[in-house]
Write a protein that holds these residues in place. Structure first.
Motif, mmCIF file in Angstrom:
data_model
loop_
_atom_site.group_PDB
_atom_site.id
_atom_site.type_symbol
_atom_site.label_atom_id
_atom_site.label_comp_id
_atom_site.label_asym_id
_atom_site.label_seq_id
_atom_site.Cartn_x
_atom_site.Cartn_y
_atom_site.Cartn_z
ATOM 1 N N ILE A 168 1.014 -0.865 0.020
ATOM 2 C CA ILE A 168 -0.449 0.232 -0.401
ATOM 3 C C ILE A 168 1.160 1.547 0.043
ATOM 4 C CG2 ILE A 168 0.027 0.101 2.768
ATOM 5 C CD1 ILE A 168 -2.731 1.330 1.981
ATOM 6 N N VAL A 169 0.801 2.324 -0.681
ATOM 7 C CA VAL A 169 1.061 3.626 -1.112
ATOM 8 C C VAL A 169 0.099 4.869 -0.825
ATOM 9 C CG1 VAL A 169 3.285 5.139 -1.831
ATOM 10 C CG2 VAL A 169 2.360 2.178 -2.987
ATOM 11 N N ILE A 170 0.496 5.489 0.568
ATOM 12 C CA ILE A 170 -0.969 6.749 1.238
ATOM 13 C C ILE A 170 0.119 7.772 1.222
ATOM 14 C CG2 ILE A 170 -1.447 7.220 3.180
ATOM 15 C CD1 ILE A 170 -1.099 3.997 4.136
ATOM 16 N N THR A 171 -0.245 8.923 0.280
ATOM 17 C CA THR A 171 -0.149 10.558 0.799
ATOM 18 C C THR A 171 -0.877 10.999 0.995
ATOM 19 O OG1 THR A 171 -0.936 10.984 -1.792
ATOM 20 C CG2 THR A 171 1.619 10.600 -1.507
ATOM 21 N N GLY A 172 -0.848 12.303 2.460
ATOM 22 C CA GLY A 172 -1.565 13.094 2.994
ATOM 23 C C GLY A 172 -0.654 14.289 3.580
ATOM 24 N N PHE A 173 -2.018 15.559 3.357
ATOM 25 C CA PHE A 173 -1.186 15.784 4.509
ATOM 26 C C PHE A 173 -0.530 15.998 6.044
ATOM 27 C CE2 PHE A 173 -4.013 17.107 0.265
ATOM 28 C CZ PHE A 173 -3.416 18.379 -0.222
ATOM 29 N N ASN A 174 0.208 16.765 5.780
ATOM 30 C CA ASN A 174 1.034 16.631 7.209
ATOM 31 C C ASN A 174 0.385 18.417 7.990
ATOM 32 O OD1 ASN A 174 2.793 16.720 9.568
ATOM 33 N ND2 ASN A 174 4.814 16.830 8.160
ATOM 34 N N PRO A 175 0.033 18.069 9.095
ATOM 35 C CA PRO A 175 -0.589 18.993 9.415
ATOM 36 C C PRO A 175 0.626 20.096 10.602
ATOM 37 C CG PRO A 175 -0.201 17.159 11.015
ATOM 38 C CD PRO A 175 -0.814 16.684 9.205
ATOM 39 N N VAL A 176 1.838 19.108 10.613
ATOM 40 C CA VAL A 176 3.214 19.505 11.830
ATOM 41 C C VAL A 176 4.198 19.849 11.205
ATOM 42 C CG1 VAL A 176 5.328 19.833 13.390
ATOM 43 C CG2 VAL A 176 3.108 18.025 13.267
ATOM 44 N N SER A 177 3.258 21.199 9.634
ATOM 45 C CA SER A 177 4.435 21.735 8.311
ATOM 46 C C SER A 177 3.875 23.244 8.356
ATOM 47 C CB SER A 177 4.492 20.953 6.859
ATOM 48 O OG SER A 177 2.823 21.133 6.846
ATOM 49 N N ARG B 255 -0.514 27.067 7.210
ATOM 50 C CA ARG B 255 -2.056 27.651 6.528
ATOM 51 C C ARG B 255 -3.172 26.937 6.385
ATOM 52 N NH1 ARG B 255 -2.294 28.423 0.498
ATOM 53 N NH2 ARG B 255 -4.325 29.159 -0.146
ATOM 54 N N ARG B 256 -3.844 25.913 6.490
ATOM 55 C CA ARG B 256 -5.072 25.189 7.172
ATOM 56 C C ARG B 256 -5.489 25.831 8.183
ATOM 57 N NH1 ARG B 256 -6.455 20.568 10.017
ATOM 58 N NH2 ARG B 256 -8.370 19.500 9.063
ATOM 59 N N LEU B 257 -4.819 26.345 9.232
ATOM 60 C CA LEU B 257 -5.756 26.390 10.315
ATOM 61 C C LEU B 257 -5.727 27.960 10.211
ATOM 62 C CD1 LEU B 257 -2.537 25.580 13.351
ATOM 63 C CD2 LEU B 257 -5.276 24.879 11.984
ATOM 64 N N ASP C 63 -13.841 26.729 3.154
ATOM 65 C CA ASP C 63 -13.957 25.081 3.555
ATOM 66 C C ASP C 63 -13.266 25.094 2.039
ATOM 67 O OD1 ASP C 63 -15.081 24.448 5.502
ATOM 68 O OD2 ASP C 63 -17.001 24.779 4.642
ATOM 69 N N ASP C 64 -12.281 26.137 1.550
ATOM 70 C CA ASP C 64 -11.482 25.458 -0.246
ATOM 71 C C ASP C 64 -10.618 24.690 0.170
ATOM 72 O OD1 ASP C 64 -12.400 28.127 -1.410
ATOM 73 O OD2 ASP C 64 -10.485 28.990 -0.645
ATOM 74 N N TYR C 65 -10.922 23.804 -1.287
ATOM 75 C CA TYR C 65 -9.600 22.466 -1.122
ATOM 76 C C TYR C 65 -8.695 22.910 -1.033
ATOM 77 C CZ TYR C 65 -8.022 18.199 -3.846
ATOM 78 O OH TYR C 65 -7.321 17.023 -3.562
ATOM 79 N N PRO C 66 -7.591 22.608 -0.546
ATOM 80 C CA PRO C 66 -7.783 21.038 0.126
ATOM 81 C C PRO C 66 -7.350 21.338 1.367
ATOM 82 C CG PRO C 66 -5.164 21.709 -0.774
ATOM 83 C CD PRO C 66 -5.811 22.778 -1.363
ATOM 84 N N TRP C 67 -7.648 22.725 1.764
ATOM 85 C CA TRP C 67 -7.502 23.139 3.270
ATOM 86 C C TRP C 67 -8.717 22.324 4.202
ATOM 87 C CZ3 TRP C 67 -3.301 24.306 2.600
ATOM 88 C CH2 TRP C 67 -1.955 24.266 1.247
ATOM 89 N N ASP C 68 -9.979 21.996 3.279
ATOM 90 C CA ASP C 68 -11.397 21.566 4.294
ATOM 91 C C ASP C 68 -10.343 19.838 4.578
ATOM 92 O OD1 ASP C 68 -11.142 20.465 1.569
ATOM 93 O OD2 ASP C 68 -13.215 20.250 1.269
ATOM 94 N N ALA C 69 -9.336 19.057 4.196
ATOM 95 C CA ALA C 69 -9.106 18.211 4.506
ATOM 96 C C ALA C 69 -8.547 17.491 5.814
ATOM 97 C CB ALA C 69 -8.000 17.561 3.605
ATOM 98 N N ASN C 70 -8.605 16.315 5.826
ATOM 99 C CA ASN C 70 -8.562 15.703 7.240
ATOM 100 C C ASN C 70 -7.503 16.118 7.946
ATOM 101 O OD1 ASN C 70 -10.851 14.653 7.270
ATOM 102 N ND2 ASN C 70 -10.603 13.271 6.493
ATOM 103 N N PHE C 71 -5.789 16.369 7.476
ATOM 104 C CA PHE C 71 -4.811 16.855 7.891
ATOM 105 C C PHE C 71 -4.259 15.935 8.690
ATOM 106 C CE2 PHE C 71 -4.690 19.970 5.102
ATOM 107 C CZ PHE C 71 -3.099 20.641 4.899
#
Length: 240
Positions: free
Chosen positions: A113-122, A127-129, A134-142
């Motif tokens: 399995i290969v996974i990518t995801g947005f890192n909240p510690v970055s 930027r998400r905070l 609710d713009d994409y991709p800042w509405d992601a789970n992170f």
């Protein structure tokens, strides 16, 4: 998640930057994975299986693709996939833990399995905070990388490789991207865990399963294949 919003963002300078970083990571690992069936779920605008040598490949997503389904409800037979790509699937899943459970169910033993995801510690997490829409991709789970690793471990996956990408800050416009390109090189060297995107390669393990190797007995081989010296008889001594 709207497909139109995703496509629009991926076409932006920041989206193109993310695609370039992730495509290089996927291209490298899928080339060395073998089997019969491979599937990519999500981010279908990126041809992440293009260098994969597995013969039967297909894709899936929520509202387009060969298979249309939710990532936590895959209409796929258990133990049937050799490779499953989940680019940002956990980020936009309503049930990310169940998505990984489904991945474990459909993968064969020793499947990848290969996974990518947005890192909240970055800076991407910051930027998400700071984003109040609710713009994409800042509405992601992170989801944090630590949480994803814990879930994989609980599901009996072995982590093969971890990497971070997208160390450059997610600027709102492209005017400063070129000047900050050096940050990408510096970030990967000096603060590797602060990348905006994490990349995980893992293998499904099955408890109690082990490879059976030939139990060669060296002493038996020697006795059966090599001549054993004998004592000389009196007749042999006379002819010497």
């Amino acid at each position: 998640m709207s497909t139109e919003k995703q496509e629009e963002w991926l076409a932006s300078p920041l989206g193109q930057y993310l695609q370039e970083q992730e495509q290089a990571l996927f291209d490298r690992v899928v080339h060395d994975i073998f089997g019969f069936h491979a599937m990519q779920f999500g981010m279908l605008g990126m041809p992440l299986l293009r260098h994969c040598r597995i013969p039967f490949q297909f894709n899936a997503d929520v509202d387009h693709g060969v298979i249309q389904c939710a990532s936590h409800q895959l209409p796929i037979q258990a133990d049937s996939l050799d490779l499953l790509l989940l680019p940002h699937a956990l980020d936009f899943s309503e049930h990310p833990h169940q998505t990984l459970r489904e991945a474990a169910r459909v993968l064969v033993a020793e499947g990848h399995i290969v996974i990518t995801g947005f890192n909240p510690v970055s800076t991407w997490g910051l930027r998400r905070l700071a984003n109040d829409t609710d713009d994409y991709p800042w509405d992601a789970n992170f989801l944090s990388l630590m949480r994803v690793k814990d879930w994989l471990t609980l599901l009996d996956f072995e982590i093969i490789e971890l990497k971070m990408a997208c160390h450059m800050p997610p600027l709102r416009n492209s005017s400063g991207q070129g000047r900050l390109s050096a940050i990408e090189r510096l970030g990967s060297r000096f603060w590797p865990l602060m990348g905006g995107v994490y990349f995980v390669l893992a293998k499904k393990r099955v408890i109690g399963m082990r490879l059976i190797k030939p139990a060669w007995n060296k002493s038996k081989l020697k006795a059966g294949l090599l001549p054993t010296p004998t004592q000389r008889t009196d007749i042999q001594k006379k002819h010497e």
